[in-house]
Design a protein around this motif. Structure first.
Motif, short mmCIF file in Angstrom:
data_model
loop_
_atom_site.label_atom_id
_atom_site.label_comp_id
_atom_site.label_asym_id
_atom_site.label_seq_id
_atom_site.Cartn_x
_atom_site.Cartn_y
_atom_site.Cartn_z
N GLU A 71 0.68 -1.50 0.31
CA GLU A 71 -0.09 -0.29 0.17
C GLU A 71 0.82 1.22 0.11
O GLU A 71 1.46 1.15 0.67
N ASN A 73 0.94 5.59 -0.67
CA ASN A 73 0.48 6.87 -1.14
C ASN A 73 1.08 7.71 -2.01
O ASN A 73 0.85 8.95 -2.30
N PRO A 75 1.79 6.43 -6.83
CA PRO A 75 1.34 5.99 -8.23
C PRO A 75 3.18 4.84 -8.26
O PRO A 75 4.09 5.81 -8.12
N ARG A 103 -3.89 -0.91 -8.42
CA ARG A 103 -5.51 -0.02 -8.32
C ARG A 103 -5.34 0.87 -7.33
O ARG A 103 -4.19 0.98 -6.31
N GLU A 104 -6.49 2.39 -7.54
CA GLU A 104 -5.70 2.58 -6.35
C GLU A 104 -7.25 2.02 -5.30
O GLU A 104 -7.60 1.18 -5.57
N ASP A 110 -9.82 4.59 1.97
CA ASP A 110 -8.25 4.57 0.93
C ASP A 110 -7.80 5.90 0.11
O ASP A 110 -7.88 6.84 -0.12
N ARG A 111 -9.77 6.25 -0.46
CA ARG A 111 -9.64 7.83 -1.20
C ARG A 111 -9.16 8.43 -1.31
O ARG A 111 -8.28 9.49 -2.02
N GLY A 114 -5.43 8.61 -0.82
CA GLY A 114 -4.85 8.84 -2.15
C GLY A 114 -3.94 7.18 -1.90
O GLY A 114 -2.93 7.88 -1.97
N HIS A 116 -2.88 3.96 -2.68
CA HIS A 116 -2.65 2.72 -4.18
C HIS A 116 -2.48 1.09 -3.44
O HIS A 116 -1.72 1.46 -2.50
#
Length: 123
Positions: A71, A73, A75, A103-104, A110-111, A114, A116
């Protein structure tokens, strides 16, 4: 030696047009599997590229055999080579892997943060 009990296979037919089965399948269409509860998350340092010298904080959320899920934060691109340093008491264990999929995050928190999630094949 295989210690699993023998499995039984039956020849039951499924009536996919049964209204009760169709109703159940419609209700479960939007379900998503989330396996984060079965593994204790561990803070790690993630280095982009196998010769990367600047680590970024990430969380190892799942590990088994030659696969891990991290996990972040930030990309990471599919196919990216990464090194993960795990602290094990006084020592550090490095995992070398390739990003297979990402994936996000799908949870609201999670959203909001931020987040991923990346599936890595470990070498």
């Amino acid at each position: 030696m295989d210690r699993r009990p023998p499995t039984r296979v039956s020849n039951l037919r499924v009536d996919w047009s049964d209204p009760e089965l169709e109703s159940l399948l419609r209700r479960s269409e939007s379900w998503r599997l989330d396996n984060r509860g079965g593994f204790a998350p561990q803070g790690v340092q993630l280095y982009m590229g196998w010769s990367g010298s600047v680590g970024r904080s990430a969380t190892l959320v799942w590990e088994r055999d030659k696969s891990v899920v991290v996990e972040t934060n930030f990309p990471i691109g599919t196919g990216e080579h990464v090194r993960i340093d795990k602290h094990l008491g006084e020592s550090i264990r490095s995992l070398w892997g390739v990003v297979a999929e990402g994936r996000e995050g799908s949870r609201d928190e999670d959203r909001a943060n931020g987040l991923h999630f990346y599936w890595l094949h470990v070498k």
